[in-house]
Design a protein around this motif. Structure first.
Motif, PDB file in Angstrom:
ATOM      1  N   VAL A 158      12.353  -5.596 -33.668  1.00 17.90           N
ATOM      2  CA  VAL A 158      13.133  -4.351 -33.752  1.00 17.90           C
ATOM      3  C   VAL A 158      14.599  -4.618 -33.442  1.00 17.90           C
ATOM      4  N   SER A 159      14.872  -5.441 -32.446  1.00 20.26           N
ATOM      5  CA  SER A 159      16.259  -5.742 -32.089  1.00 20.26           C
ATOM      6  C   SER A 159      17.001  -6.414 -33.241  1.00 20.26           C
ATOM      7  N   TRP A 161      16.068  -6.535 -36.514  1.00 13.06           N
ATOM      8  CA  TRP A 161      16.123  -5.633 -37.673  1.00 13.06           C
ATOM      9  C   TRP A 161      17.244  -4.604 -37.484  1.00 13.06           C
ATOM     10  N   SER A 162      17.327  -4.024 -36.281  1.00 13.15           N
ATOM     11  CA  SER A 162      18.377  -3.049 -35.979  1.00 13.15           C
ATOM     12  C   SER A 162      19.757  -3.640 -36.219  1.00 13.15           C
ATOM     13  N   SER A 163      19.955  -4.866 -35.775  1.00 10.49           N
ATOM     14  CA  SER A 163      21.275  -5.493 -35.883  1.00 10.49           C
ATOM     15  C   SER A 163      21.680  -5.691 -37.336  1.00 10.49           C
ATOM     16  N   HIS A 165      20.267  -4.185 -40.023  1.00  8.62           N
ATOM     17  CA  HIS A 165      20.305  -2.879 -40.683  1.00  8.62           C
ATOM     18  C   HIS A 165      21.575  -2.113 -40.321  1.00  8.62           C
ATOM     19  N   GLY A 166      21.917  -2.126 -39.042  1.00  9.12           N
ATOM     20  CA  GLY A 166      23.114  -1.429 -38.594  1.00  9.12           C
ATOM     21  C   GLY A 166      24.371  -2.008 -39.223  1.00  9.12           C
ATOM     22  N   LEU A 167      24.418  -3.319 -39.313  1.00  9.25           N
ATOM     23  CA  LEU A 167      25.594  -3.966 -39.888  1.00  9.25           C
ATOM     24  C   LEU A 167      25.831  -3.542 -41.335  1.00  9.25           C
ATOM     25  N   LEU A 170      26.713   0.297 -41.658  1.00 12.37           N
ATOM     26  CA  LEU A 170      28.092   0.633 -41.293  1.00 12.37           C
ATOM     27  C   LEU A 170      29.070   0.144 -42.358  1.00 12.37           C
TER      28      LEU A 170
ATOM     29  N   TRP B 161      28.127  -2.988 -31.955  1.00 11.80           N
ATOM     30  CA  TRP B 161      28.050  -1.629 -32.506  1.00 11.80           C
ATOM     31  C   TRP B 161      26.920  -1.543 -33.534  1.00 11.80           C
ATOM     32  N   SER B 162      26.853  -2.542 -34.412  1.00 13.07           N
ATOM     33  CA  SER B 162      25.795  -2.572 -35.427  1.00 13.07           C
ATOM     34  C   SER B 162      24.421  -2.520 -34.780  1.00 13.07           C
ATOM     35  N   SER B 163      24.235  -3.284 -33.734  1.00 13.74           N
ATOM     36  CA  SER B 163      22.922  -3.371 -33.084  1.00 13.74           C
ATOM     37  C   SER B 163      22.502  -2.037 -32.496  1.00 13.74           C
ATOM     38  N   HIS B 165      23.879   0.985 -33.202  1.00 12.31           N
ATOM     39  CA  HIS B 165      23.822   1.980 -34.271  1.00 12.31           C
ATOM     40  C   HIS B 165      22.549   1.817 -35.109  1.00 12.31           C
ATOM     41  N   GLY B 166      22.222   0.589 -35.450  1.00 17.77           N
ATOM     42  CA  GLY B 166      21.015   0.333 -36.234  1.00 17.77           C
ATOM     43  C   GLY B 166      19.764   0.763 -35.496  1.00 17.77           C
ATOM     44  N   LEU B 167      19.734   0.491 -34.196  1.00 18.10           N
ATOM     45  CA  LEU B 167      18.553   0.847 -33.402  1.00 18.10           C
ATOM     46  C   LEU B 167      18.298   2.347 -33.417  1.00 18.10           C
ATOM     47  N   SER B 169      19.536   4.601 -35.397  1.00 20.03           N
ATOM     48  CA  SER B 169      19.339   5.075 -36.772  1.00 20.03           C
ATOM     49  C   SER B 169      17.898   4.900 -37.207  1.00 20.03           C
ATOM     50  N   LEU B 170      17.356   3.707 -37.012  1.00 21.04           N
ATOM     51  CA  LEU B 170      15.981   3.434 -37.416  1.00 21.04           C
ATOM     52  C   LEU B 170      15.003   4.312 -36.651  1.00 21.04           C
TER      53      LEU B 170
END
Lengths: 207, 207
Positions: A158-159, A161-163, A165-167, A170, B161-163, B165-167, B169-170
Motif C-alpha cells: 500500500v505504501s 502503490w500510494s507513492s 499512484h500519488g505521483l 498529481l 507529498w505524492s505518498s 496524497h496517494g494514500l 486518495s486510494l
DNA sequence: ACCTGAACACCGTTCAAGT
DNA sequence: ACCTGAACACCGTTCAAGT
C-alpha cells in the motif's frame, strides 16, 4: 439501414464499451454521455439500457476494461525482469506511470470515484484485487532479496502503490510545478521516491 | 419578496461559493449544478453569470477556498510542533489526511481535474504553490536535522507529498482493501510510509 | 431478447429586458 | 452593476410499443 447493419446489433454491449472509451479518450470525461455513446455505436439513445442498468454501469464496465489493461501492462513489465526483483519493482512502477500517461482519461475515471458504490460491480472489484495482489507479490520477492524492509507485505504494498499512484496523479492534475518537471524527468522523480523505500544504496534506477 | 432580501443581494458571489460547498458536501460532486447553487442562494438560475463566467469558474472558486482551508490546517499543525522537525512532518501529513477525511467531496473536486485548464485561475495557482512551499520548508528543516536525506528539497517534497496524497486518495476511492484497513489504522499506514523516508531508526510515529 | 420514439425532469449557457 | 424569464441544445431515465 446502411449495409452490414441489422436490427439486432450482435455485440452491442462491447460496442458500447468501445465507443465509450473512444469518447473518453478523445473528448474527455465531461463529454462522455450515454446518448453520445449510443449514437457512436449506431443505435438509439435508449438501446444501452438493454445492456447497462444506468450510466454508472457503463462507466464500471469501462473501468473494468481499464484495470484489465493496467494489469496486463504490469504483468508484462514484471515478466520481462524475472529474476531481478529490484528491476521488477521499478519497471512495474514505471509501467503504471506509462499506462496513466498514455490512457490519461481512462486512468482518471478509474480513480476518480465517478462510481458511487464500488460494491455493486464484482468484476471491477475482482480485477482491482488481483492487480493489488501483483504488487504484494513483487514486494515479497524484494523483501526476500533484502531490498525492501521486512514489514507486513500488504502494508509495504500500500505504501509503495500510494507513492507511485500519488505521483502520477498529481502530475496529471497539473499540481506539480512546471519548474520541477523541467529540472527532473518523471523517471528521475519515480527513482527518487522508490529509492527511499530501498535498503540498497544508490540503486541504479535511472534509465 | 421575503424580509431581509433585496433585489441586490450584496455579497452574492460568496453566497454562491458557500451554497456550492454545501451542496458538494451534502450531496456530492454529481449533484453540484449552477442552477441548484443559484436556487440555494435564493436567486434566479442565471444570476451566477454576473459573477462567474461559467460553471468551471465557480468550481475554481470552491477549489481555491478548499486550498486555503488546507493551507491553514497544515500551517496550524506545523506551528504546534515548532522545534520538532519530525513531528512537524508527521503531524503535517496527518493534518492533510484529516482534511481530506473531513472534507471528502471538496478534497476530491480539488484534485479531480474537474477544471480543464488550471492556467486561467491565478488565485488557485497561487494558493497551491504557497501550500507546496510549506512542504518544501518542512523538508528542508528535516534535512538540516539529519532526518531526511539531503536530496534536492523540491524533489523530496514531491515524493513525500505524492505518498501522502496517494494514500488518502486510494483510501477515499475505496481502492484499499477492507481487510487491510481493519488490520491497520490510517495513522499506522501513514507512519509506515513516512518511516521509509526517514534516516532515524523506528521513529515513534504511532500516536 | 433487443431496439425505437415520445415524454419528463433536469442541465449549462445565451440574450433581450427590467431595476 | 445586478438580476430576471424565455429560449435553446443538451442530459439521464422511464415507458409503451414495435420486431
Amino acid at each position: 439501414m446502411p449495409k452490414g447493419k441489422q436490427y439486432h446489433h450482435g455485440d452491442l454491449k462491447n460496442a458500447l464499451i468501445e465507443a465509450g472509451i473512444e469518447i473518453l479518450s478523445q473528448e474527455g470525461l465531461h463529454a462522455l454521455s450515454l446518448r453520445k455513446t449510443a449514437q457512436k455505436a449506431g443505435v438509439s439513445h435508449t438501446a444501452p439500457y438493454a445492456h447497462f442498468s444506468d450510466k454508472q454501469a457503463l462507466i464500471a464496465a469501462i473501468c473494468t476494461e481499464g484495470f484489465k489493461h493496467l494489469y496486463a501492462d504490469l504483468k508484462g513489465a514484471m515478466a520481462r525482469y524475472e529474476g531481478n526483483p529490484l528491476s521488477q519493482l521499478v519497471e512495474g512502477a514505471w509501467a503504471y506511470i506509462e499506462f496513466a500517461t498514455k490512457n490519461t482519461e481512462i486512468f482518471k475515471i478509474m480513480f476518480s470515484s465517478a462510481l458511487e458504490k464500488e460494491k455493486d460491480y464484482p468484476a471491477l472489484v475482482d480485477i482491482t484485487q488481483i492487480t493489488f495482489g501483483l504488487v504484494v507479490e513483487v514486494v515479497k520477492t524484494n523483501q526476500k532479496a533484502g531490498i525492501l524492509r521486512p514489514t507486513p507485505p500488504e502494508l509495504m504494498a500500500v505504501s509503495i502503490w500510494s507513492s507511485v499512484h500519488g505521483l502520477i496523479s498529481l502530475i496529471l492534475e497539473g499540481q506539480v510545478s512546471h519548474t520541477l518537471l523541467d529540472q527532473f524527468t518523471r523517471r528521475q522523480i519515480l527513482s527518487h521516491t522508490l529509492s527511499q523505500f530501498c535498503l540498497v544504496e544508490a540503486p541504479n534506477f535511472n534509465s
